[in-house]
Design a protein around this motif. Sequence first.
Motif, short mmCIF file in Angstrom:
data_model
loop_
_atom_site.label_atom_id
_atom_site.label_comp_id
_atom_site.label_asym_id
_atom_site.label_seq_id
_atom_site.Cartn_x
_atom_site.Cartn_y
_atom_site.Cartn_z
N LEU A 7 0.81 -1.21 0.00
CA LEU A 7 0.00 0.00 0.00
C LEU A 7 0.85 1.26 0.00
O LEU A 7 0.61 2.19 -0.77
CB LEU A 7 -0.93 -0.01 1.22
CG LEU A 7 -2.11 0.96 1.21
CD1 LEU A 7 -3.02 0.71 0.01
CD2 LEU A 7 -2.91 0.85 2.51
N HIS A 8 1.86 1.30 0.86
CA HIS A 8 2.76 2.45 0.95
C HIS A 8 4.13 2.02 0.44
O HIS A 8 5.05 1.76 1.21
CB HIS A 8 2.84 2.95 2.39
CG HIS A 8 1.53 3.43 2.92
ND1 HIS A 8 1.09 4.72 2.74
CD2 HIS A 8 0.55 2.80 3.60
CE1 HIS A 8 -0.11 4.86 3.30
NE2 HIS A 8 -0.46 3.71 3.82
N SER A 9 4.26 1.97 -0.86
CA SER A 9 5.44 1.36 -1.48
C SER A 9 6.61 2.31 -1.65
O SER A 9 7.66 1.91 -2.14
CB SER A 9 5.05 0.79 -2.85
OG SER A 9 4.49 1.81 -3.68
N TYR B 110 -8.20 8.11 1.10
CA TYR B 110 -6.98 7.54 1.68
C TYR B 110 -5.74 8.08 0.96
O TYR B 110 -4.73 8.43 1.60
CB TYR B 110 -7.02 6.02 1.61
CG TYR B 110 -5.96 5.36 2.45
CD1 TYR B 110 -6.19 5.12 3.80
CD2 TYR B 110 -4.73 4.98 1.91
CE1 TYR B 110 -5.22 4.52 4.60
CE2 TYR B 110 -3.76 4.39 2.70
CZ TYR B 110 -4.01 4.15 4.04
OH TYR B 110 -3.03 3.58 4.81
N GLU B 111 -5.81 8.17 -0.35
CA GLU B 111 -4.70 8.76 -1.10
C GLU B 111 -4.42 10.17 -0.64
O GLU B 111 -3.26 10.57 -0.43
CB GLU B 111 -5.03 8.78 -2.60
CG GLU B 111 -5.08 7.44 -3.29
CD GLU B 111 -5.57 7.59 -4.72
OE1 GLU B 111 -5.27 8.64 -5.34
OE2 GLU B 111 -6.29 6.70 -5.21
N HIS C 228 -2.70 10.76 2.86
CA HIS C 228 -1.34 10.22 2.96
C HIS C 228 -0.39 10.83 1.93
O HIS C 228 0.82 10.56 1.97
CB HIS C 228 -1.35 8.70 2.79
CG HIS C 228 -1.98 7.97 3.93
ND1 HIS C 228 -3.34 7.80 4.03
CD2 HIS C 228 -1.45 7.39 5.04
CE1 HIS C 228 -3.62 7.13 5.15
NE2 HIS C 228 -2.50 6.88 5.77
N SER D 239 3.30 9.83 3.11
CA SER D 239 3.50 8.42 2.77
C SER D 239 2.64 8.09 1.56
O SER D 239 1.64 7.37 1.67
CB SER D 239 3.14 7.52 3.95
OG SER D 239 3.45 6.17 3.68
N THR E 285 0.64 6.84 -1.61
CA THR E 285 0.27 5.51 -2.10
C THR E 285 0.20 5.46 -3.61
O THR E 285 0.29 4.39 -4.21
CB THR E 285 -1.12 5.12 -1.57
OG1 THR E 285 -2.09 6.04 -2.11
CG2 THR E 285 -1.17 5.17 -0.06
N LEU F 89 -5.02 4.22 -6.04
CA LEU F 89 -5.37 2.89 -5.54
C LEU F 89 -6.45 2.28 -6.43
O LEU F 89 -7.47 2.91 -6.69
CB LEU F 89 -5.87 2.98 -4.10
CG LEU F 89 -4.88 3.52 -3.07
CD1 LEU F 89 -5.54 3.59 -1.69
CD2 LEU F 89 -3.64 2.66 -3.01
#
Length: 335
Positions: free
Chosen positions: A75-77, A191-192, A195, A199, A201, A204
């Motif tokens: 998810l957090h690559s 969520y994107e 973060h 962090s 992502t 998604l």
Amino acid sequence: MALEYRPWREGDDQELLQIWGDPEGSQNAWYRQTLEPSNDGGVQLDGSRRNWKRCIVATDQGIPVAAGVVMEQSLHSARLTAYVEVAKDHRRQGVGATLLTMLRHEAEQAPSGVRELTTKVDQGTSGAAFAEALGWSVIQASRLIQVEPASLSLPRFPKREDQADEDAGADLVQDLATGSVELTDVVGRWYESVHRDWSPTGPLSPGMVQSYFLADATGAQGAIVLRAEPESAFGGSVAPSRKGRIRAFAVSYGPHPAAAPSNDPPADVLLGWEAGLSAEDAAAAVRDLVALVAYQHPVVLEVDSSMAALTGLVDPLIAAGKARQLGASTLIVAG
């Protein structure tokens, strides 16, 4: 003390758990579950994917006393996740630093090409002190906040001419299936957005959003959404013909495991908002939805510092004694 370092072997977890004792916090407990034999990642024989991982153990006279892991994230690559734990009687002797150096060397072989490391530590623990001593920087803080019932007055929704008083807001507050395409889209973009600055992502896919937040395997039990006013496809003079867009959502996962035993256990709730809303509209939508989901029963919300609409709501509630933090803050650090 003559320590030896080797790859992780099956059975090391049983020996280490006896020596380490109980975990200091929730992050220790979670990371211990990631300790296992190294793997090269990729697609497995059953079609599933595994993330690249390297795990190293330190032994004293053949007995495991410390271990560390570095692994890629799905998810957090943008960063690799690392974790090191050392038995109490072997700390402050350079064991943790040596393990971390070895993990950094292993990270040079990560197939993603990512090299920067990150980890999560519970505030006030030895892990947090170790990260501080290393000079790692805190990039985010996360709290579990329990909101007590009826801490906020219920929102007053407008009533259409053809609606009874008890139906006011029926077009604005709705249950939604967790498999909904509409819900999946708004959860992923939210969520994107929260973060993105610390962090990222990247975009998604619907499958990832479902897998991490909404599928049955996540424990998701249901969702409530707060919508904007219904829209008309033919202008304001014509009755609305389609639903208003989602402004905020709340996904319930059942009783929160971090809460104390209770006859009315708080629900574990993921609460977010439409990423395209203005700061003011997001704050208003979050306030109204929290008031609704926590009107009769307590709820637990995970609140990151980057979630301005939520922090702006819960901090005054905490100050007023209408909400409280559960456990220590989780610090996300990078170095």
